[in-house]
Write an enzyme that holds these catalytic residues in place. Structure first.
Site, PDB file in Angstrom:
ATOM      1  N   ARG C 101      12.715  13.889  69.441  1.00 26.43           N
ATOM      2  CA  ARG C 101      12.555  14.879  68.363  1.00 26.43           C
ATOM      3  C   ARG C 101      13.890  15.192  67.676  1.00 26.43           C
ATOM      4  O   ARG C 101      13.963  15.275  66.454  1.00 26.43           O
ATOM      5  CB  ARG C 101      11.953  16.163  68.951  1.00 26.43           C
ATOM      6  N   LYS C 136      26.329  23.935  48.194  1.00 27.75           N
ATOM      7  CA  LYS C 136      25.061  24.555  48.606  1.00 27.75           C
ATOM      8  C   LYS C 136      24.364  23.680  49.650  1.00 27.75           C
ATOM      9  O   LYS C 136      23.260  23.175  49.440  1.00 27.75           O
ATOM     10  CB  LYS C 136      24.153  24.767  47.386  1.00 27.75           C
ATOM     11  N   LYS C 168      37.028  30.288  39.345  1.00 26.40           N
ATOM     12  CA  LYS C 168      35.856  30.903  38.719  1.00 26.40           C
ATOM     13  C   LYS C 168      36.234  32.201  38.011  1.00 26.40           C
ATOM     14  O   LYS C 168      37.379  32.641  38.060  1.00 26.40           O
ATOM     15  CB  LYS C 168      34.804  31.168  39.800  1.00 26.40           C
ATOM     16  N   GLU C 198      36.150  26.851  35.819  1.00 27.11           N
ATOM     17  CA  GLU C 198      34.775  27.109  35.398  1.00 27.11           C
ATOM     18  C   GLU C 198      34.804  27.892  34.092  1.00 27.11           C
ATOM     19  O   GLU C 198      35.509  28.897  33.978  1.00 27.11           O
ATOM     20  CB  GLU C 198      34.086  27.933  36.495  1.00 27.11           C
ATOM     21  N   ASP C 219      29.578  25.948  32.794  1.00 27.84           N
ATOM     22  CA  ASP C 219      28.612  26.580  33.693  1.00 27.84           C
ATOM     23  C   ASP C 219      27.412  27.123  32.925  1.00 27.84           C
ATOM     24  O   ASP C 219      27.546  28.018  32.087  1.00 27.84           O
ATOM     25  CB  ASP C 219      29.305  27.730  34.442  1.00 27.84           C
TER      26      ASP C 219
END
Lengths: 284, 284, 284, 284, 284, 284
Positions: C101, C136, C168, C198, C219
């Protein structure tokens, strides 16, 4: 001789060292070197030195890649001369290149300490004094650096706070005198642990003697004080001198009849030995 | 400035350092100092130095005993003069005595590196060259030693194999030439990573230029070669010199117009700064 | 290609995975399967997929039982068709059943990401745009998921906060403007690190250009803004678009001339590939 | 409800997650954001979702910086609507920026699973069937993902191989039949562990019944087989169906009278919920 | 007295203990006890005992839940009588119930050892012999069990292989005799380590004396041999007897004039003290 | 039978055990025994015993030195008689001497538990009652001690708080009655977990029956109460008795028809079996 390689602290330090250098990957090697390329390299001394840490360097290479072969004609403690090949490594080229810096970083530091120790014990040759290290080691490197000191020919003081008693001024103050301190220590501790007392005056030396200290440390005393203390102690305890020991004073200090001379610079201020690795052959 | 304290490697090294020194217990202190005794100590500089690692020393004391208070009027990077008190600590006497050596061992090494870096950057003052470190750091200490280099006023080369590409001769050989190597690296890696190529001849410098390397390292070149290379490169890439850099050559090398001078001795051969801790008050 | 298997994070994740599944023991297998029973199993694809993680699956089996043999005719990145055997395993039956598994859980997730990446890069085929991932990723899986992205044919953005600068809005606010921010970053960081800024407006794009940012991220801009920005930047910096990138928009976005399109869903919302393991032979 | 936060596996995964993202340091933030700058941020839902993992997100922020304050008006399991603020964080700006991605990565994944579970249990509302998860979880995330399943309103199958017996075909083969297998398991295991047997035919269902299995799993049976099995078992054991369960079949399958429907996709193929963090105020 | 709580081994053992008991969660308590319910409990002695490990029990409760309060009117080494409350705990009810067993398991074992030691030292009261433990401790518990021995009033032999030299027959054989072995040990080791030699005959005792062993162990000698050995040694070394020491022989053996009597059963065969925890109040 | 060796807790305990004994090195052996000396030793029983832990002892030797060979003609659970050789070891003499004590410490404890269990199950031979252990195990040793219990012939209660539900008085109070508690537990937990309820009166037994508890524990009831409870329950649930179980009462208690008798002393108060290792041959 204590096996410095099997301690768990050595294993943890190797992990830490490889992690900090490789992190999420050796992006140069892994981008450019084919996975199956093989290579052969030589670790070369670029100055005369006492070599130390060969088995550790082998371990680093093998930790990265079990199939790497590490061969050397030297053993720790031997002199290598500038230009000589200290060891040769062969196996996966990528592994050799990725492990190179970490392996050399270990080897150059331990060899630096062994080389410094070897140089300093020359000054003590005609005396019965032993040169010993201190706890002023590089954090994380205690077992390794104390090993290098032994390889260089000097000796170890206690490994840490756990395997020897050294009663200093603040301990004495907390107990209300040397006698109380020594007695209390003897009562609380294993019968296999010796007791050393740090002293700064002849009066304290006398107190330590009366307390039957096993070892008496003369801290930062000048030459006359040391001679007086040695006479006073008269072989009833081992005598150690400590504090401000520099290379040029070693011979004179040793001639006073002290048993031990401890020197922090052995470990905290040794320069690295210059070593480099050359890939002498590579095939894909 | 990168926060060297919050890295997991720093935490692991502190654990390793306390474990190796304390082991199963500080048998002297624990036998002799009452659990509830309090004390106050001063960390004193015994030579002029650039202080570095104050927050780390605080962390070591607090790791041993959360209630210890560590106060300092200095911040990392300031000069402390011989005889001055660098910091004062207060709290459980036993904790102070047990943590003392480990805290000082960290502080003396980092201060040694910062002091060395500060001294060397003086030689570069009138040039646009930046003094940078290398990966020749003490295993386990990468983040800490690179922090000390910055505190001293020099700059960092890449942190490890993971955050910068440095293409050396063996990588070039594995790819069949500089151009292939640079192109392959660019293809495989994040667009945020710059590419540096190590060269040993003017011909290689030219190849690296044609491959649009971001940085060109001149490895072990002599002064004339360096000048020729700088002229050839003509600002189209950053120029780094490396290999055999010693203190006395720094000024001359910097005047050639190179951008970066890397020096391994900044980290691998710095001497410890002499610091000591005195307990100035203790009560039970 | 970065070796995702030798990272310490991969080793830790494998340990965590086996610990959480096995805990104090596989009570079914250990109660019912004789210790010396042998078995042979096949891992079968139940849907078409790009396979990814084969060496990792091997590692999981071998971590449980060194004597298990894992054979495969595939390499990561190849297409496997529904019904085909991806790999076969043989050895101690208990080990095969206990590891099954966990090994499949790794394989199905990485293959899911590689499959998704492969599908999406089709949309970019006729353009010069590169599809890249983001940060992410599933916590604990950064190195693995970024590997799967590469195996699928897309590329990696920075690995983490440590190997690339992405300035940013809040960083810019803290520095008082893009120019200040870029200059400060360049001053503080290694010369091998590129700087990305950004931006959300054309005005900011212009500022980033003036600051000589290496990469400019647009962005959440709409198609017209993107086109305007690309024109403005005019190859003086790399251009990345990010935010709200979905599969159906990829082709149009890529045709604007941007260099990089980053897409979080590559890693955070990939479905697992359906794989199963059948024991085809067992003997006691 | 099981406290998913205090498990050692959760702590290890948080460490792994922060290490892989921060590594040797958040070079952007640490270069640009003053150490003492403060900030306030909001975590905002960009789609409707069942929120899950709030305490975990708090833990991530606090693990990075103990002084960060995390406030939320929601509790796990509540619905948040697109555009709503889920939680607000305040404290050291650098800490907020460095922890942001890791905290969101945890939150978006767990919320994705809870959202998926909530959606699917709607299909079972008018039946007595319970939707349960499987061991097809993301390696390292077992405890967390099973928590999210419960938060979403579905139930957990066994946590791992250690806390429940599931006898599959290979176990049966190793024991020479279902009866032997069940008896052997009962003999070897704690009296608190129930025994489930996997069956693929009605004949096997009958054998499992005769062996007094506590739970009988119908593996990949079609609707008619399921109905026949349920009739045969007739409440003498719990009935679970497994294999190829998709959202559209849930209602029909549940209406057959089975007790449990297990669905791997609950955990292995949930999409992340779209969440973002905005700094709404910052001061130096 | 050595602080048994701050050793890293104690911390690791507490982690191991809580992990093995709680695993993925205390499913009973977490299902049934509301998160915010509070409780108060009492730890009660169900037999007379020397209590030992109170600070450790506190640590276990606090490790699970920092807000639990642990109060006691006893200190380690005091006698508690059957029926008396040893300590009271209050705080989160769930935390109290989950930590109870682990805390008691530590306390009952250490108290068992302290109680046994206290009982045996009565037999030595009128002699100068000291009762000491051995290395026959429960693996993982060395520091804790040696602490309990001291709390009971007996003393510690060496902590491990690292802090004392005990030369046994095989070491002697490897060195070609006792004299060689003692000399070699002295040469290789720190000057703070004493040397003990194990002997089985009077001839060996004589050799050990000639080698200036610091401590001589008489292994499994009968009463007459012990008397002869003590006379022979005549205070020139410490005398330890070991092997087959049982409670009923202690007084007679101690009267022979030996300095140390070592007894493995102190740690390896102590029975647990019967303690239980009662919740005396709970509110939601 | 559960494989006690492959659990991560076993590995951690072995590491802890070797670390605490060896620390920075076995200074006796490493000073006196040549690195390449070989030896052969025998582990001998000094009393009749049920041997348990042979594979673990092998693991300890091999963990220290992979080349050590460990041979035995016994398997766990067999009787060894006083004077018999249990196992023989051969390989590096230094490794044998350094690992000896830790290996024996594991073996003597596990064999002590197995021996005690074997003795006690004799009293139950003519009944259908099963003797089971409790969670009163030595912290860190849960998996090992429960293994020894099985080897001795008794059975295991739950492994920890995670794999079985035992509802005690405080849980019941928190839920407002047995019925509520059982229902809540069933609702919150996996369908594979059985539910046991602790009762102290016949009234509570009746409530537990009505709640359909799977197992009913009679806590500290006297013989008459037990008989009444068994009659009342009448096979509708398993019956366990617990509390104050001593060896002399076992036969009578078992004859009441209870299913399970749990006894903490099996693990918390077993005496070590006397075993020793003799080096029978050594060569350099």
């Amino acid at each position: 001789m204590i096996d410095y390689l099997s301690c768990s602290s050595t294993k943890k330090l190797i992990e830490l060292a490889l992690e900090e250098d490789i992190g999420s990957g050796d992006i140069t090697t892994q981008s450019l070197v084919p996975r199956h390329a093989l290579g052969q390299g030589e670790i070369v001394a670029k100055q005369d030195a006492i070599i130390c840490g060969l088995d550790l360097a082998r371990l680093v290479f093998k930790r990265l890649d079990k199939t790497i072969d590490f061969k050397t004609g030297y053993t720790d403690g031997q002199t290598v001369y500038a230009g000589k090949t200290v060891a040769s490594v062969s196996g996966a080229l990528a592994g050799l290149l990725t492990a190179e810096r970490t392996a050399l970083n270990f080897l150059q530091r331990l060899s630096g300490i062994a080389t410094k120790a070897r140089r300093h014990i020359q000054s003590l040759r005609k005396t019965s004094a032993t040169l010993v290290d201190t706890r002023k080691t590089t954090p994380g490197w205690r077992v390794l650096e104390k090993y290098a000191v032994r390889v260089g020919g000097a000796a170890n003081h206690r490994m840490g706070l756990y395997d020897g008693v050294l009663i200093k001024d603040n301990h004495i103050a907390a107990c209300g005198g040397i006698l109380n301190a020594v007695n209390l220590a003897r009562k609380n501790l294993s019968h296999l642990i010796k007791i050393e007392v740090e002293t700064t005056t002849i009066a304290e030396v006398r107190e330590a003697l009366e307390a039957n200290a096993d070892v008496i440390m003369l801290d930062n005393m000048d030459l006359d004080q040391i001679k007086a203390a040695v006479a006073q102690i008269n072989k009833k305890a081992l005598v150690e001198i400590s504090g401000g020991i520099t290379a040029d004073k070693l011979a004179v200090l040793a001639s006073t009849g002290v048993d031990l001379i401890s020197m922090g610079a052995l470990t905290h201020s040794a320069s690295a030995v210059d070593l480099s690795m050359n890939i002498i052959q590579q095939t894909q």
